[in-house]
Design an enzyme around this catalytic site. Structure first.
Site, PDB file in Angstrom:
ATOM      1  N   TYR A 154      44.953  34.986  41.377  1.00 17.34           N
ATOM      2  CA  TYR A 154      44.234  35.434  42.051  1.00 17.34           C
ATOM      3  C   TYR A 154      45.428  35.426  43.348  1.00 17.34           C
ATOM      4  CZ  TYR A 154      39.947  35.406  44.521  1.00 17.34           C
ATOM      5  OH  TYR A 154      38.147  35.297  45.010  1.00 17.34           O
ATOM      6  N   LYS A 161      40.276  34.982  50.706  1.00 13.70           N
ATOM      7  CA  LYS A 161      38.448  33.798  50.867  1.00 13.70           C
ATOM      8  C   LYS A 161      39.221  32.824  51.582  1.00 13.70           C
ATOM      9  CE  LYS A 161      36.823  35.890  47.925  1.00 13.70           C
ATOM     10  NZ  LYS A 161      35.401  37.173  48.157  1.00 13.70           N
TER      11      LYS A 161
HETATM   12  N1  NAD Z   1      33.808  38.321  40.129  1.00 13.07           N
HETATM   13  C1  NAD Z   1      34.456  36.792  40.524  1.00 13.07           C
HETATM   14  O1  NAD Z   1      34.918  36.185  39.128  1.00 13.07           O
HETATM   15  C2  NAD Z   1      33.528  36.397  41.735  1.00 13.07           C
HETATM   16  C3  NAD Z   1      33.753  34.647  42.185  1.00 13.07           C
HETATM   17  C4  NAD Z   1      33.653  33.866  42.764  1.00 13.07           C
HETATM   18  C5  NAD Z   1      33.558  35.515  44.110  1.00 13.07           C
HETATM   19  N2  NAD Z   1      33.635  36.884  43.730  1.00 13.07           N
HETATM   20  C6  NAD Z   1      33.005  37.849  44.997  1.00 13.07           C
HETATM   21  O2  NAD Z   1      31.946  37.994  45.044  1.00 13.07           O
HETATM   22  C7  NAD Z   1      32.118  38.920  45.573  1.00 13.07           C
HETATM   23  C8  NAD Z   1      31.137  40.366  44.549  1.00 13.07           C
HETATM   24  O3  NAD Z   1      32.366  40.548  44.011  1.00 13.07           O
HETATM   25  P1  NAD Z   1      31.649  40.468  42.644  1.00 13.07           P
HETATM   26  O4  NAD Z   1      32.810  39.858  41.553  1.00 13.07           O
HETATM   27  O5  NAD Z   1      30.256  41.204  42.151  1.00 13.07           O
HETATM   28  O6  NAD Z   1      32.855  42.412  41.641  1.00 13.07           O
HETATM   29  P2  NAD Z   1      31.729  44.106  41.489  1.00 13.07           P
HETATM   30  O7  NAD Z   1      33.412  44.712  41.938  1.00 13.07           O
HETATM   31  O8  NAD Z   1      31.114  44.340  41.708  1.00 13.07           O
HETATM   32  O9  NAD Z   1      31.639  44.099  43.705  1.00 13.07           O
HETATM   33  C9  NAD Z   1      32.709  44.108  45.146  1.00 13.07           C
HETATM   34  C10 NAD Z   1      32.166  44.981  45.793  1.00 13.07           C
HETATM   35  O10 NAD Z   1      32.720  45.001  46.227  1.00 13.07           O
HETATM   36  C11 NAD Z   1      33.312  46.779  47.216  1.00 13.07           C
HETATM   37  N3  NAD Z   1      33.768  47.133  48.065  1.00 13.07           N
HETATM   38  C12 NAD Z   1      35.489  46.787  47.865  1.00 13.07           C
HETATM   39  N4  NAD Z   1      35.449  47.257  49.255  1.00 13.07           N
HETATM   40  C13 NAD Z   1      34.321  47.747  50.090  1.00 13.07           C
HETATM   41  C14 NAD Z   1      34.814  48.507  51.363  1.00 13.07           C
HETATM   42  N5  NAD Z   1      35.697  48.620  51.705  1.00 13.07           N
HETATM   43  N6  NAD Z   1      33.702  49.253  52.188  1.00 13.07           N
HETATM   44  C15 NAD Z   1      32.651  48.119  51.270  1.00 13.07           C
HETATM   45  N7  NAD Z   1      32.805  47.848  49.895  1.00 13.07           N
HETATM   46  C16 NAD Z   1      33.201  46.991  49.197  1.00 13.07           C
HETATM   47  C17 NAD Z   1      32.102  47.512  45.860  1.00 13.07           C
HETATM   48  O11 NAD Z   1      31.979  48.166  46.225  1.00 13.07           O
HETATM   49  C18 NAD Z   1      32.191  46.724  44.924  1.00 13.07           C
HETATM   50  O12 NAD Z   1      30.077  46.579  45.092  1.00 13.07           O
HETATM   51  C19 NAD Z   1      33.530  39.497  46.273  1.00 13.07           C
HETATM   52  O13 NAD Z   1      33.044  38.874  47.569  1.00 13.07           O
HETATM   53  C20 NAD Z   1      34.195  38.289  45.072  1.00 13.07           C
HETATM   54  O14 NAD Z   1      34.408  38.210  45.591  1.00 13.07           O
HETATM   55  C21 NAD Z   1      33.278  37.644  42.498  1.00 13.07           C
END
Ligand code: NAD
Length: 255
Positions: A154, A161
């Site tokens: 990570y 985070k």
């Molecule tokens: N997938 C996992 O395992 C996981 C676990 C815990 C937390 N998260 C968090 O959840 C959130 C959503 O992630 P996800 O897993 O749904 O993946 P995802 O790839 O579907 O979503 C990530 C989003 O970030 C957006 N993004 C990136 N750069 C950007 C910018 N400059 N301006 C605006 N938007 C931007 C992308 O367009 C995308 O929609 C994130 O904060 C991620 O860190 C994910």
């Protein structure tokens, strides 16, 4: 039967694919009675295509959260569409490839700065851009991946985070007087685009197979979406600066 978000207006970022946590938050929010507006990055066309799979049509606004012009025009576009906001969902994370996947000790600051800007500072920028629309108070919900621990692969998303989690607490401090609650959902691993861009993500996800008290399904973003909707609702009225774990309970287990 009325839903728990009946009458609420919510801006939701981060809908990119059906696997996006934000897509499930958007779907559940509509099902629970909310009117929503989506923001899109990098291209509205991608988000518009996915938005067609939502129960109701919704407007999509382009928003790169690091772009000050995009942030500045957000208020007017949202006001025209919805009038005001009761909730904002920050579902945004990004780190350059050299900041992930075991390169922690060699990542250049430029890449670290990008990860911090997009993934942590943006919680503040987005909230401030939406603040004039939340005169009656509101709920801001973001997504973290438990930053108390160092995880495999990570890397610099971990400190990003940790910064997001601290930012959430400071925002709770500074926005409480305006009756704006700020909380995070700490989700377990989900096989979204963001996750697939982490080299060796399966090693990280494997930790859940071995240790999660509740069975964890990598392909199911709905539980995280439910957590988001609950925090947007009136059912956590005195909760702010909080991190709610939607991780199968893994955070509670030592080994
Ligand atoms: N997938 C996992 O395992 C996981 C676990 C815990 C937390 N998260 C968090 O959840 C959130 C959503 O992630 P996800 O897993 O749904 O993946 P995802 O790839 O579907 O979503 C990530 C989003 O970030 C957006 N993004 C990136 N750069 C950007 C910018 N400059 N301006 C605006 N938007 C931007 C992308 O367009 C995308 O929609 C994130 O904060 C991620 O860190 C994910």
């Amino acid at each position: 039967m009325s839903g728990i978000l009946e009458g609420k207006r919510v801006l939701i970022t981060g809908v990119l694919m059906e696997s996006s946590i934000a897509f499930h938050a958007a779907k559940l929010a509509q099902e629970q009675g909310a009117e929503i507006i989506l923001t899109a990055f990098p291209r509205p066309t991608l988000t518009e295509r996915i938005a067609k799979k939502l129960p109701k049509p919704t407007k999509v606004i382009e928003l790169d959260v690091t772009n000050d012009e995009h942030l500045a025009r957000l208020e007017d576009v949202v006001r025209e569409e919805l009038g005001s906001l009761d909730g904002v969902v920050h579902s945004i994370g990004f780190a350059p490839q050299d900041a992930l996947g075991g390169n922690f000790l060699n990542t250049p600051f430029e890449s670290v700065a990008t990860a911090m800007h997009v993934s942590a500072f943006s919680l503040k920028s987005l909230t401030m851009a939406c603040l004039p629309l939340m005169q009656e108070g509101g709920s801001v919900v973001g997504l973290t991946f438990d930053a108390q621990y160092a995880w495999p692969q990570y890397d610099w998303m971990g400190p990003a985070k940790a910064a997001l989690e601290a930012t959430n607490r400071y925002m709770a401090r500074d926005l409480g007087k305006q009756n704006i609650r700020c909380n995070l959902v700490s989700a377990g691993p989900i096989g979204s685009m963001a996750a697939k861009s982490i080299p060796g993500f399966s090693e990280l996800a494997g930790v859940w197979d071995n240790r999660s008290p509740l069975e964890w399904d990598l392909s199911d973003p709905e539980p995280a979406g439910r957590g988001i909707v609950a925090l947007l609702s009136d059912w956590f009225p005195k909760t702010t600066g909080e991190i709610v774990h939607v991780d199968g309970g893994l955070h509670a287990i030592g080994a």
